[in-house]
Design a protein around this motif. Structure first.
Motif, PDB file in Angstrom:
ATOM      1  N   MET A   1       1.953 -15.417  -6.060  1.00 17.30           N
ATOM      2  CA  MET A   1       1.465 -14.365  -5.159  1.00 17.30           C
ATOM      3  C   MET A   1       0.849 -15.002  -3.927  1.00 17.30           C
ATOM      4  O   MET A   1       0.016 -15.886  -4.037  1.00 17.30           O
ATOM      5  N   SER A   2       1.272 -14.559  -2.767  1.00 18.95           N
ATOM      6  CA  SER A   2       0.855 -15.239  -1.542  1.00 18.95           C
ATOM      7  C   SER A   2      -0.068 -14.424  -0.668  1.00 18.95           C
ATOM      8  O   SER A   2      -0.638 -14.951   0.282  1.00 18.95           O
ATOM      9  N   SER A   3      -0.230 -13.135  -0.924  1.00 19.08           N
ATOM     10  CA  SER A   3      -1.048 -12.317  -0.036  1.00 19.08           C
ATOM     11  C   SER A   3      -2.023 -11.461  -0.841  1.00 19.08           C
ATOM     12  O   SER A   3      -1.758 -11.118  -1.999  1.00 19.08           O
ATOM     13  N   PRO A   4      -3.162 -11.089  -0.228  1.00 17.99           N
ATOM     14  CA  PRO A   4      -4.122 -10.210  -0.914  1.00 17.99           C
ATOM     15  C   PRO A   4      -3.506  -8.884  -1.345  1.00 17.99           C
ATOM     16  O   PRO A   4      -3.806  -8.393  -2.438  1.00 17.99           O
ATOM     17  N   LEU A   5      -2.637  -8.310  -0.507  1.00 21.06           N
ATOM     18  CA  LEU A   5      -2.040  -7.021  -0.840  1.00 21.06           C
ATOM     19  C   LEU A   5      -1.139  -7.131  -2.066  1.00 21.06           C
ATOM     20  O   LEU A   5      -1.089  -6.228  -2.910  1.00 21.06           O
ATOM     21  N   GLU A   6      -0.451  -8.259  -2.186  1.00 23.26           N
ATOM     22  CA  GLU A   6       0.416  -8.473  -3.342  1.00 23.26           C
ATOM     23  C   GLU A   6      -0.418  -8.597  -4.620  1.00 23.26           C
ATOM     24  O   GLU A   6      -0.068  -8.054  -5.666  1.00 23.26           O
ATOM     25  N   VAL A   7      -1.549  -9.312  -4.537  1.00 21.56           N
ATOM     26  CA  VAL A   7      -2.454  -9.424  -5.685  1.00 21.56           C
ATOM     27  C   VAL A   7      -2.990  -8.047  -6.055  1.00 21.56           C
ATOM     28  O   VAL A   7      -3.060  -7.684  -7.238  1.00 21.56           O
ATOM     29  N   LEU A   8      -3.398  -7.273  -5.049  1.00 23.18           N
ATOM     30  CA  LEU A   8      -3.950  -5.937  -5.279  1.00 23.18           C
ATOM     31  C   LEU A   8      -2.967  -5.073  -6.061  1.00 23.18           C
ATOM     32  O   LEU A   8      -3.350  -4.385  -7.016  1.00 23.18           O
ATOM     33  N   LYS A   9      -1.696  -5.117  -5.663  1.00 28.60           N
ATOM     34  CA  LYS A   9      -0.686  -4.276  -6.312  1.00 28.60           C
ATOM     35  C   LYS A   9      -0.328  -4.790  -7.695  1.00 28.60           C
ATOM     36  O   LYS A   9      -0.342  -4.048  -8.680  1.00 28.60           O
ATOM     37  N   LYS A  10      -0.012  -6.082  -7.790  1.00 28.59           N
ATOM     38  CA  LYS A  10       0.518  -6.607  -9.049  1.00 28.59           C
ATOM     39  C   LYS A  10      -0.549  -6.744 -10.130  1.00 28.59           C
ATOM     40  O   LYS A  10      -0.282  -6.513 -11.308  1.00 28.59           O
ATOM     41  N   LYS A  11      -1.759  -7.141  -9.743  1.00 27.50           N
ATOM     42  CA  LYS A  11      -2.804  -7.358 -10.740  1.00 27.50           C
ATOM     43  C   LYS A  11      -3.650  -6.117 -11.012  1.00 27.50           C
ATOM     44  O   LYS A  11      -4.070  -5.876 -12.141  1.00 27.50           O
ATOM     45  N   PHE A  12      -3.910  -5.332  -9.960  1.00 29.42           N
ATOM     46  CA  PHE A  12      -4.842  -4.201 -10.121  1.00 29.42           C
ATOM     47  C   PHE A  12      -4.175  -2.833 -10.005  1.00 29.42           C
ATOM     48  O   PHE A  12      -4.798  -1.817 -10.315  1.00 29.42           O
ATOM     49  N   GLY A  13      -2.928  -2.799  -9.528  1.00 27.29           N
ATOM     50  CA  GLY A  13      -2.179  -1.548  -9.521  1.00 27.29           C
ATOM     51  C   GLY A  13      -2.497  -0.599  -8.392  1.00 27.29           C
ATOM     52  O   GLY A  13      -2.274   0.606  -8.508  1.00 27.29           O
ATOM     53  N   TYR A  14      -2.982  -1.118  -7.239  1.00 27.46           N
ATOM     54  CA  TYR A  14      -3.290  -0.267  -6.084  1.00 27.46           C
ATOM     55  C   TYR A  14      -2.443  -0.679  -4.887  1.00 27.46           C
ATOM     56  O   TYR A  14      -2.152  -1.864  -4.683  1.00 27.46           O
ATOM     57  N   ASP A  15      -2.069   0.317  -4.078  1.00 26.95           N
ATOM     58  CA  ASP A  15      -1.170   0.074  -2.951  1.00 26.95           C
ATOM     59  C   ASP A  15      -1.882  -0.297  -1.667  1.00 26.95           C
ATOM     60  O   ASP A  15      -1.263  -0.856  -0.761  1.00 26.95           O
ATOM     61  N   GLU A  16      -3.154   0.040  -1.545  1.00 30.08           N
ATOM     62  CA  GLU A  16      -3.826  -0.193  -0.277  1.00 30.08           C
ATOM     63  C   GLU A  16      -5.308  -0.458  -0.488  1.00 30.08           C
ATOM     64  O   GLU A  16      -5.894  -0.066  -1.500  1.00 30.08           O
ATOM     65  N   PHE A  17      -5.901  -1.136   0.502  1.00 28.17           N
ATOM     66  CA  PHE A  17      -7.320  -1.455   0.441  1.00 28.17           C
ATOM     67  C   PHE A  17      -8.153  -0.284   0.924  1.00 28.17           C
ATOM     68  O   PHE A  17      -7.681   0.564   1.679  1.00 28.17           O
ATOM     69  N   ARG A  18      -9.419  -0.252   0.493  1.00 28.11           N
ATOM     70  CA  ARG A  18     -10.361   0.773   0.919  1.00 28.11           C
ATOM     71  C   ARG A  18     -11.449   0.136   1.766  1.00 28.11           C
ATOM     72  O   ARG A  18     -11.678  -1.074   1.726  1.00 28.11           O
ATOM     73  N   PHE A  19     -12.155   1.006   2.522  1.00 29.95           N
ATOM     74  CA  PHE A  19     -13.266   0.567   3.355  1.00 29.95           C
ATOM     75  C   PHE A  19     -12.846  -0.672   4.166  1.00 29.95           C
ATOM     76  O   PHE A  19     -11.818  -0.656   4.809  1.00 29.95           O
ATOM     77  N   GLN A  20     -13.603  -1.771   4.064  1.00 32.71           N
ATOM     78  CA  GLN A  20     -13.292  -2.983   4.835  1.00 32.71           C
ATOM     79  C   GLN A  20     -12.830  -4.121   3.925  1.00 32.71           C
ATOM     80  O   GLN A  20     -12.918  -5.295   4.291  1.00 32.71           O
ATOM     81  N   GLN A  21     -12.299  -3.774   2.742  1.00 31.01           N
ATOM     82  CA  GLN A  21     -11.925  -4.802   1.775  1.00 31.01           C
ATOM     83  C   GLN A  21     -10.985  -5.851   2.359  1.00 31.01           C
ATOM     84  O   GLN A  21     -11.172  -7.063   2.140  1.00 31.01           O
ATOM     85  N   ASN A  22      -9.977  -5.406   3.089  1.00 33.43           N
ATOM     86  CA  ASN A  22      -8.972  -6.338   3.613  1.00 33.43           C
ATOM     87  C   ASN A  22      -9.596  -7.365   4.551  1.00 33.43           C
ATOM     88  O   ASN A  22      -9.361  -8.581   4.439  1.00 33.43           O
TER      89      ASN A  22
END
Length: 711
Positions: A1-22
């Motif tokens: 996994m190379s990007s935060p968004l990919e980790v978010l989706k594959k490990k935690f099951g969410y498509d997008e970040f909230r607030f200022q997470q990114n």
């Protein structure tokens, strides 16, 4: 996994970040010290968990909440992430096993209490150093400040971390800190030029209700009936009262257990585990005792007594609705509680801290006594603007009638004047009502205005006096027994030169959660979740939150592919639990002849794309942008962070569906391109630092997408 968004989706099951997470994660990945203030339930933990999975070494998480560590580690393990914890609940053998995993670099996140980190064990510190620590996360960072609501002396030692690990980035996180506390945190932790992120304090899903403490137990029973079979926390002031209230509730048919520092450790642990695993629905706890729970399906929090400050109230009410679903916060208020807490607020031999604590308590009292939107008052306290009329608090949901209060005010002000401005509100109310109490001396009973207010209740008089104070017709001297005195404005009322009007609540509207789903299926899915949790020996909410089950019962997926688009279903959970939950949904749909609510064409398109590709959420942002809405306006309309909307729109620039000039002023494009040539586009932080404050992340992202699309 190379990007935060990919980790978010594959490990935690969410498509997008909230607030200022990114943006926070980008800063941490750039190895910069970071301070994060984000509301409870806003996703603080992801801000260090995702970098932990992208860094090569170990991430150490400092937390004061021993009871919370196991839940957090269990949640990570369920998502297929290697994690462990060290605290006093583990036996020496278990601690040795965790240390073996650390030495062998077999875990990515290690949770521990601050006192364990600085124990007299030099070997332990050497093991940590040799393990290659990539990141240190300090949770509940407000505990380091004596101005915070939960000061813990052991946290003061954390200021030495930057000396022991000078090249390791530190991220400090908290949900509640006013400006004074934030400043103190940064100074005491010795962070190096930290980037500070302050998210909105607004928990829109929590509905706030503050009521007079009259017949409070009967009102509590009425409230609990509406929350039958839901999890909740009730806070009470003393150990004795928590146990008495829990016993009373059980007698009246409710599932409840007490939780306070006076119970032995085994009893506390057993009661908490029963609550965490949904075997007990209600925990009755002392306000002063931190429970340290991460239970996402708490649907309500009740305060039987006044919290000592708004920070505590905000944090304690924030234990409800962590899954984002509607939850209620009910507080019973009385002047007696306020007076009693003033004694506890004073700090021996420290006038400065005593004054701060008393001021904070006064603000809590003002919140209860005002007729201002509760949400607006709380957010304003934390220096955040809000327009009021939230439609989710008792003030905004109440219908008021306006009455001429001139005569009422004249009676009140005249009584204060005739009592020579020497008495507090309770005495003046007794005087107005003609009370027979011995506290009213004979000479006062001879005064003309004695008893002229007998036609109003004590609660009504208390409300009238509070209104007069808020409008500047009365002063209250807190340093002199809260005595009431007149102001310059008072005489206009007394002389009949000015009229005054009061608002009186006549009814209150109810609210709904606005979510349409199959409630029978939801209950069946809860049963499946309970069985899985029992098998895994963990809490049900760690398997899936109520919000995930509501989405299942709403969208009715009928395939593993569709299941992957339900929030909370990462790769590990789909593999471990997917078929069980999917089978229940499919059987229910077959039984009642229901169809999936996924649009086949839409989900098949999404299935072919990576987590960073085209999605319905991006399409919605593009649609709103083309309708003429600005990026902040879209963020507000969709309840997402500005940073997330910028990500969406920038993606369409790369796809050629938006022009870069739609998002970036032409004069800024060439400087951004030059910065990309010099620094590359792998991380945005170096580009932002090179370009300066005049360039936004959104502008930089848009130009990066153009450069990437051009090869």
């Amino acid at each position: 996994m190379s990007s935060p968004l990919e980790v978010l989706k594959k490990k935690f099951g969410y498509d997008e970040f909230r607030f200022q997470q990114n943006e926070i994660i980008d800063t941490v990945l750039a190895q910069e010290d970071t301070f994060v203030l984000m509301p409870t339930g806003g996703g603080k933990s992801l801000c260090y968990q995702i970098p932990a999975l992208l860094f090569e070494g170990l991430t150490v998480v400092i937390s004061p909440l021993i009871a919370l560590m196991k839940d957090q580690v269990d949640a990570l393990r369920v998502n297929g992430i290697r994690a462990g914890y060290l605290n006093s609940t583990l036996s020496p053998g278990q601690q040795s096993q965790v240390m073996r995993l650390v030495r062998n670099k077999e875990i990515k996140l290690l949770y521990m209490a601050p006192e364990r980190l600085f124990a007299r064990d030099s070997e332990f510190m050497e093991v940590l150093k040799s393990s290659g620590i990539s990141l240190i996360a300090i949770d509940e960072a407000h505990c380091i400040s004596q101005w915070g609501h939960d000061f813990r002396p052991e946290y003061l030692k954390l200021g030495a971390l930057k000396d022991k690990f000078p090249d390791t980035p530190v991220i400090a996180l908290t949900a509640t800190a006013d400006k004074l506390t934030r400043k103190d945190i940064l100074e005491k932790l010795n962070l190096k030029k930290p980037k500070t992120f302050v998210s909105s304090f607004n928990r829109e899903n929590i509905h706030y209700y503050i009521e007079p403490k009259k017949d409070s137990y009967a009102r509590l029973l009425e409230f609990l009936e509406k929350h039958n079979d839901e999890s909740g926390i009730i806070y009470s002031l003393s150990r004795k009262s928590t146990e008495a209230l829990a016993t009373k509730l059980v007698h009246d048919g409710f599932s409840a257990k007490p939780y306070n520092a006076g119970l032995d450790r085994e009893t506390r642990a057993r009661h908490q585990e029963l609550f965490i695993k949904d075997k007990v629905k209600i925990i009755v706890a002392t306000i002063a005792f931190g429970m340290g729970i991460d239970k996402s399906n708490v649907r309500y929090v009740v305060h039987m007594n006044l919290p000592k400050n708004i920070e505590s109230y905000y944090q304690e009410t924030g234990r409800a609705g962590r899954d984002g679903l509607q939850s209620d916060a009910l507080l019973f208020y009385s002047k007696r509680d306020l007076a009693m807490l003033k004694d506890f607020a004073r700090v021996d031999d420290n006038e400065e801290q005593s004054k701060i604590m008393l001021d904070k308590l006064s603000q809590m009292g003002y919140l209860c006594e005002s007729k201002t939107c509760r949400r607006k008052f709380i957010l304003n306290y934390f220096d955040e603007e809000h327009g009021g009329n939230c439609a989710t608090c008792d003030v905004c949901l109440s219908d008021y009638e306006e009455i001429d209060g001139t005569v009422i005010a004249q009676k009140a002000l005249s009584a204060i004047a005739r009592l020579k401005e020497n008495y507090g509100m309770n005495h003046v109310i007794d005087f107005l009502k003609g009370s027979k109490t011995k506290k009213i001396p004979d000479w006062q009973r001879e005064i003309k205005t004695y008893g002229v207010g007998s036609d109003h209740s004590r609660e009504e008089w208390s409300s009238f006096f509070n209104d007069l104070k808020m409008k500047g017709y009365l002063d209250q001297n807190e340093s002199n027994y809260n005595t009431l005195s007149l102001t310059g404005k008072s005489w206009n009322i007394l002389k009949g030169k000015e009229k005054i009007r009061f608002l009186r609540a006549v009814s209150r509207r109810e609210t709904g959660n606005g979510i349409s789903y199959e409630k029978v299926l939801f209950d069946r899915l809860r049963e499946v979740r309970s069985k899985v949790a029992e098998r895994e020996n963990t809490a049900a909410f760690i398997i899936f939150s109520d919000a995930t089950l509501v989405e299942l019962a709403s969208r009715l997926p009928k395939s593993i592919e569709e299941l992957g688009f339900i929030k909370g279903f990462g790769e590990a959970k789909i593999e471990r639990y997917g078929q069980e939950f999917l089978g229940e949904v499919v059987d229910y749909c077959r039984e009642f002849g229901l169809e999936s609510q996924f649009k086949q064409k839409q989900y098949k398109q999404r299935a072919k794309k990576s987590a960073g590709g085209r999605s319905q959420t991006k399409i919605e942002s593009l649609k709103l942008f083309k309708e003429g809405n600005s990026t902040p306006e879209i963020a507000g309309l969709r309840g997402l962070g500005v940073n997330t909307i910028e990500e969406h729109l920038s993606w369409f620039v790369g796809e050629g569906e938006l022009s870069v000039e739609d998002l970036v002023p032409p004069q800024k494009i060439t400087p951004i391109q030059d910065a990309i040539k010099e620094h590359g586009w792998a991380a945005l932080r170096p580009l932002k630092d090179a370009l300066g404050e005049d360039y936004t992340y959104g502008e930089i992202k848009a130009v990066v997408e153009v450069v990437k699309s051009e090869g």
